[in-house]
Design a protein around this motif. Structure first.
Motif, mmCIF file in Angstrom:
data_model
loop_
_atom_site.group_PDB
_atom_site.id
_atom_site.type_symbol
_atom_site.label_atom_id
_atom_site.label_comp_id
_atom_site.label_asym_id
_atom_site.label_seq_id
_atom_site.Cartn_x
_atom_site.Cartn_y
_atom_site.Cartn_z
ATOM 1 N N ASP C 214 -0.885 -19.871 -22.584
ATOM 2 C CA ASP C 214 -0.239 -18.834 -21.805
ATOM 3 C C ASP C 214 -0.305 -19.201 -20.323
ATOM 4 O OD1 ASP C 214 0.553 -16.562 -20.554
ATOM 5 O OD2 ASP C 214 -0.666 -15.205 -21.767
ATOM 6 N N GLY C 216 0.682 -17.658 -17.865
ATOM 7 C CA GLY C 216 0.313 -16.510 -17.048
ATOM 8 C C GLY C 216 -1.182 -16.387 -16.877
ATOM 9 N N LEU C 254 9.024 -23.544 -20.365
ATOM 10 C CA LEU C 254 7.918 -22.620 -20.614
ATOM 11 C C LEU C 254 8.021 -21.439 -19.657
ATOM 12 C CD1 LEU C 254 4.500 -24.496 -21.054
ATOM 13 C CD2 LEU C 254 5.729 -23.103 -22.702
ATOM 14 N N SER C 257 10.575 -18.958 -20.533
ATOM 15 C CA SER C 257 10.348 -18.159 -21.742
ATOM 16 C C SER C 257 9.360 -17.032 -21.484
ATOM 17 C CB SER C 257 9.857 -19.057 -22.882
ATOM 18 O OG SER C 257 8.574 -19.559 -22.599
ATOM 19 N N ILE C 258 8.831 -16.936 -20.250
ATOM 20 C CA ILE C 258 7.895 -15.855 -19.927
ATOM 21 C C ILE C 258 8.641 -14.717 -19.243
ATOM 22 C CG2 ILE C 258 5.840 -15.240 -18.593
ATOM 23 C CD1 ILE C 258 5.068 -18.130 -18.599
ATOM 24 N N PRO C 259 8.453 -13.483 -19.696
ATOM 25 C CA PRO C 259 9.065 -12.362 -18.970
ATOM 26 C C PRO C 259 8.361 -12.170 -17.627
ATOM 27 C CG PRO C 259 7.691 -11.568 -20.755
ATOM 28 C CD PRO C 259 7.641 -13.060 -20.808
ATOM 29 N N ILE C 261 7.740 -9.871 -14.002
ATOM 30 C CA ILE C 261 7.869 -8.536 -13.463
ATOM 31 C C ILE C 261 8.856 -8.518 -12.294
ATOM 32 C CG2 ILE C 261 6.015 -8.635 -11.741
ATOM 33 C CD1 ILE C 261 6.279 -5.882 -14.311
ATOM 34 N N LEU C 269 15.308 -14.027 -21.987
ATOM 35 C CA LEU C 269 14.262 -15.030 -22.124
ATOM 36 C C LEU C 269 14.838 -16.174 -22.934
ATOM 37 C CD1 LEU C 269 11.190 -12.820 -22.955
ATOM 38 C CD2 LEU C 269 11.740 -13.925 -20.801
ATOM 39 N N ILE C 272 12.396 -22.002 -26.482
ATOM 40 C CA ILE C 272 12.637 -23.437 -26.516
ATOM 41 C C ILE C 272 13.186 -23.791 -27.886
ATOM 42 C CG2 ILE C 272 11.563 -25.705 -26.295
ATOM 43 C CD1 ILE C 272 9.471 -24.407 -24.516
#
Lengths: 297, 333, 353
Positions: C214, C216, C254, C257-259, C261, C269, C272
């Motif tokens: 992740d 994030g 990558l 593909s992350i939402p 804010i 999104l 892959i």
């Protein structure tokens, strides 16, 4: 905040199918299995052919000396009465093998159906049958066998049937456990849905699947029965007439015979060991080949 | 707690079933009166009283006298009552510690049990001790270096051990260590604790070796599974040494199969004492019950069966308790 | 520049299996300074956990390892061979993904922490337990004196992971490897645990390798991030650089593909396409090429080396994203409708509603 949200999105793409899952490791019975089977074929053939083989009768007291060492004439030497140990070992295999075979056949014929019925219908029938199995297992089996053989007569038939009774519970439990597993499978459920009769489902759908693990257990069980017959004979309560391995080991185990003619006991021990080893190994291979375990209690 | 009570109930039922089977089979399959009185029991009293039969006494008395003995014996051993009543009476007697009287030598069965039980208990105790003392380190070593030389050798060895019947094992050990190299006596020597333990060494080993092989197989498999667990990796990451991880982390959670089979095997273990006591001439319950069976000494057979089955039941209760000792998660469940 | 605390050079790990040799790690190199935090990000199977296990000497015996691992001047692989006793757990330790399974179910929590202290530091039992209570307090476990007597199953997932962290930190290690330390716990607890790790690390001046799938999680907690794909590091940069100016198309994908804010709530999104490569048959080409929107003919014939400015921003790509060369490759592929590897692609509509 962004962190927590991110987790989900990445988790989705992180779920990749296991690359190895579709591969099935190739299974084999292996050369050891066939060696074991060959031994069983050889010993069975010798047992069957004993009357026509060029060996002494089982109770023929030879002209040679007593407790003589192994020689070309007496492959395993002679016992304390001067009888040929090699010949007696072959004669003894007739008893041991037929007891093993009959006992397991009886155990499968009684235990198998009982276990399948209990596992298929569950409920009260299952409770009763399971309790009977548990009681049979709790009983010191050798004591039970001794008592029955002593009260009836010491014939091959009785000994084999008594050991067959003892085989009912373990075989029955295995059959029951496997039936429970298979009764939940789609093909059995499907048969039920289209209205097939219970008896038909049990014979056509469940029995073939339960037979494989039962076959593996039968090989192991035959070894157990052969050993049990030996124990009975050793305690003086097995087949009265003729030589058996257990009886020969008993005769060879008194201190004097052990000291002077070790092979009188060791020859039947070796043959028995190889037979039990072959059955155990073959049973083990069959079991892991089909990879079925006793799952439910 | 409810689970324990349930198990106790189940085991009491087993005890009941087994004693009924034994009681019925010795009484139905054999004739207790013949067993007690011998040929005398065959006197047909109805005919004697009716004057049809002449004196067939073997004791020199009158026919009426023989019949009186028979009647007295029937009364003494409750042979006239129906089987369930006799069973109930027998159970009642046992609960007061009265196991009846041996047909053979007129001794109270409880005395026989008191004399023979300690020897057998000692034998079984030594056998169990050996089996665990051998199998646990053996399995730990095998699993630690799984599928290496030692482990592969162990697999072959345990397979071999399992294929040797206990009576054959007994004869082999007796020959090697008592006859050939006289390390141990060939017969049981009852004098003094040292001699007793020395005489029980080989029999105990005979009992233990096949068990040790079984336990080794089971424990090895479970240990290998446990060693893949995260908490074992964690213990390694903490830098704990290998022997600590094997004995203090992996062993306890891997004992379940062994404990289960230990319970199931108790019956076979006690059966094994019959044969082993015979080989090593040990005067224990095994020798006693074989003699009693051959001589149709019903009270002794029944008494010993009760002891054996009780032992089985107690061991299995103990096994259930062991589960919660081994895994604290079971305790709350 | 001072000697780095940890230096990994050309690490290769292979596992022979029945299906062939799995090439789990293929030439990984990185340095880690004392007190620094490195994030290693990648999908499962990218070799990040295998790298960690190699450092910790936790690989199965069948694994074949090449390359060098030097920790504070000591050759870690040689230490493993000589069965060094007080290295792992004291100098370097690890926290695993699932706190449910990484505590021994049959031992009390206190005992599990205390045994480390007793073994490595020679503490007496009482002293060790007292210190365990102290440690549990430090990692924010309420009522630590009560917890030491409890079994793991009596604690919640979050508490258990705190116990695991206390256990790992017991002997003041200089390097902590955290392998997905929060994946298995509740989302609400994740941030708390990550912040706790961060605080503990700062207080103790400890170095940390944070392994995660992740991106994030790595942001804001790592000085640097290394992105792994198919057993190689494909991009390495300071965390902010990576997030704002990624070069490798995989990192780029990558991030997409992350939402986020800061983007409108209906932003699409982009998953892959395709799946990770089969690690038993890696070809001499860029392993990401079959899934890559930028792939050109040269990507299929040679493996790009990790280039760029080592120590600042390095990446292994012939046609890096956010560069002229990369944009040209992407435009060419979009015009053709497919990449050199045959992947059909369409333009990404930025900020579409």
């Amino acid at each position: 905040m962004a962190d927590e949200k991110a987790t989900h999105a990445v988790a989705v793409f992180d779920e990749v199918p296991e690359p190895f899952s579709e591969d099935v490791v190739k299974r084999r019975l292996g050369i050891g299995f066939w060696v074991a089977i060959s031994w069983m074929v050889l010993i069975t053939a010798l047992a069957l052919l004993a009357p026509v083989l060029p060996i002494d009768g089982q109770n023929v007291i030879g002209a040679g000396s007593k407790l003589s060492a192994p020689s070309l004439h007496h492959l395993f030497g002679t016992d304390s009465l001067g009888r040929d140990v090699f010949a007696r070992t072959i004669w003894g295999s007739r008893v041991s093998l037929s007891v093993g075979f009959i006992a397991i056949a009886a155990g499968m014929l009684i235990g198998g159906p009982l276990g399948i019925i209990a596992g298929y219908f569950r409920g009260k029938i299952d409770a009763v049958v399971s309790f009977v199995f548990l009681s049979l297992l709790s009983f010191p089996s050798l004591v039970l066998a001794l008592m029955i053989v002593n009260s009836l007569d010491r014939s091959l038939k009785v000994v084999a049937l008594v050991l067959g009774i003892l085989a009912i519970a373990p075989i029955g439990r295995l059959a029951r456990a496997n039936t429970i597993v298979y009764a939940e499978r789609e093909f059995v459920q499907a048969a039920r849905v289209i209205g097939a009769k219970d008896i038909r489902i049990m014979v056509r759908e469940i029995l073939p699947n339960v037979l494989i693990p039962m076959g593996a257990l039968a090989l192991l069980g035959m070894a157990v029965a052969i050993v049990a017959e030996g124990a009975l004979a050793f305690l003086g309560l097995s087949v009265k007439q003729g030589a058996t391995w257990g009886k020969m080991i008993l005769e060879g185990s008194d201190i004097r015979t052990l000291r002077k003619g070790t092979y009188v006991a060791m020859a039947p021990i070796l043959v028995m060991f190889l037979t039990v080893l072959a059955l155990n190994y073959a049973g083990d291979r069959v079991r892991s080949y089909f990879d079925v375990r006793e799952t439910a209690f | 707690m409810r689970f324990v009570l349930q198990r106790v109930g189940q085991l009491v039922m087993v005890l009941f079933a087994v004693t009924v089977i034994t009681f019925a089979s010795v009484n139905v399959l054999g004739d207790p009166l013949t067993n007690i009185l011998g040929p005398l029991a065959r006197v047909d009293c109805t005919d004697v009283y009716a004057g049809i039969k002449p004196d067939t006494s073997t004791r020199g008395g009158t026919s009426e006298g023989d019949c009186a003995i028979i009647a007295e014996t029937r009364k003494e051993f409750n042979l006239d009552s129906p089987l369930p009543v006799r069973y109930a009476r027998w159970v009642g007697d046992i609960s007061t510690g009265d196991f009846g009287t041996s047909f053979q030598n007129q001794l109270p069965v409880s005395t026989v049990l008191k004399n023979k039980l300690p020897v057998t208990l000692r034998l079984v105790g030594i056998g169990l001790f050996f089996s665990l003392a051998l199998s646990i380190p053996w399995a730990l070593l095998s699993a630690y270096r799984a599928e290496r030389t030692f482990d592969n050798f162990s697999t072959v060895a345990s397979f071999g051990l399992l294929a040797i019947p206990n009576f054959a094992m007994g004869v082999i050990l007796l020959y090697l260590f008592a006859v050939r190299w006289s390390f141990f006596p060939t017969r049981y020597e009852p004098a003094g604790i040292y001699n007793q333990l020395k005489s029980l060494f080989l029999p105990g080993l005979t009992l233990a070796l096949p068990l040790a092989a079984t336990y080794q197989r089971l424990l090895r498999t479970d240990l290998i599974t446990t060693l893949q667990e995260d908490f074992v990796h964690m213990a390694r990451a903490k830098g704990m040494p290998a022997h600590t991880i094997m004995t203090r982390h992996a062993l306890r959670p891997s004992m379940f199969s062994v404990i289960t089979v230990f319970g199931i095997n108790t019956g076979a273990l006690l059966g094994g004492t019959l044969v082993i006591e015979r080989i090593f001439s040990i005067p224990g319950l095994g020798t006693e019950i074989v003699t009693a069976i051959v001589r149709d000494d019903t009270p002794v057979v029944l008494g010993i069966v009760v002891i054996i089955v009780t032992g089985f039941v107690v061991v299995n209760l103990f096994v259930d308790l062991m589960y919660s000792f081994l895994d604290p998660r079971v305790r709350r469940g | 520049m001072a000697e780095p605390l940890l230096s990994v050079k050309d690490l290769c790990v292979r596992f022979p299996t029945e299906r062939g040799v799995v090439q789990a790690v293929n030439g990984v190199s990185f340095d880690l300074e004392q007190g620094a935090t490195l994030g290693i990000v990648g999908e499962s199977g990218s070799g990040k956990s295998v790298t960690a296990k190699t450092l910790m000497n936790l690989l199965p015996r069948s694994a074949e390892v090449d390359g060098s691992v030097v920790f504070d001047g000591r050759d870690v692989r040689a230490l493993a061979k000589s069965h060094e006793n007080h290295f792992w757990g004291v100098q370097m330790t690890m926290v695993f993904q699932d706190p449910m399974t990484s505590l021994n179910p049959v031992k009390r929590c206190g005992e599990q922490i205390a045994e480390t202290l007793r073994y490595h530091l020679g503490h007496k039992k009482k002293q060790a337990i007292a210190e365990a209570v102290e440690l549990l307090g430090q990692v924010g476990v309420p009522e630590p004196a009560k917890r030491v007597r409890q079994y793991p199953h009596e604690l919640s997932g979050g508490l258990r992971q705190r116990v695991v962290i206390a256990m790992a930190l017991a002997c003041q290690p200089r390097l902590l490897i955290a392998d997905e330390p929060t994946t298995a716990v509740d989302v609400t607890v994740q941030k708390l645990l990550l912040d706790l790790l961060d605080d503990l690390r700062r207080d103790r001046g400890m170095s940390m390798i944070l392994i995660t799938h992740d991106l994030g999680v790595a942001r804001g907690r790592c000085d640097e991030v290394a992105v792994m794909y198919a057993g190689r590091i494909v991009e390495r940069a300071g965390t902010e650089t990576l997030f704002t100016d990624s070069r490798h198309p995989y990192t780029d994908a990558l991030l997409r593909s992350i939402p986020r804010i800061d983007q409108p709530s209906h932003t699409r999104l982009d998953p892959i396409p395709g799946r990770p490569p089969d690690m038993t048959g890696l070809l001499p080409r860029c392993a990401y090429a079959p899934r890559c929107r930028y792939a050109q003919a040269d990507c299929l014939t040679a493996i790009p080396e990790l280039g760029g400015i080592v120590g600042l921003h390095s990446f292994a790509c012939f046609h890096p994203a956010n560069t002229e060369r990369g944009e040209a490759a992407l435009t060419a592929n979009l015009d053709a409708g497919e990449t050199a590897a045959g992947l059909r692609i369409h333009p990404i509509v930025e900020g579409a509603h």
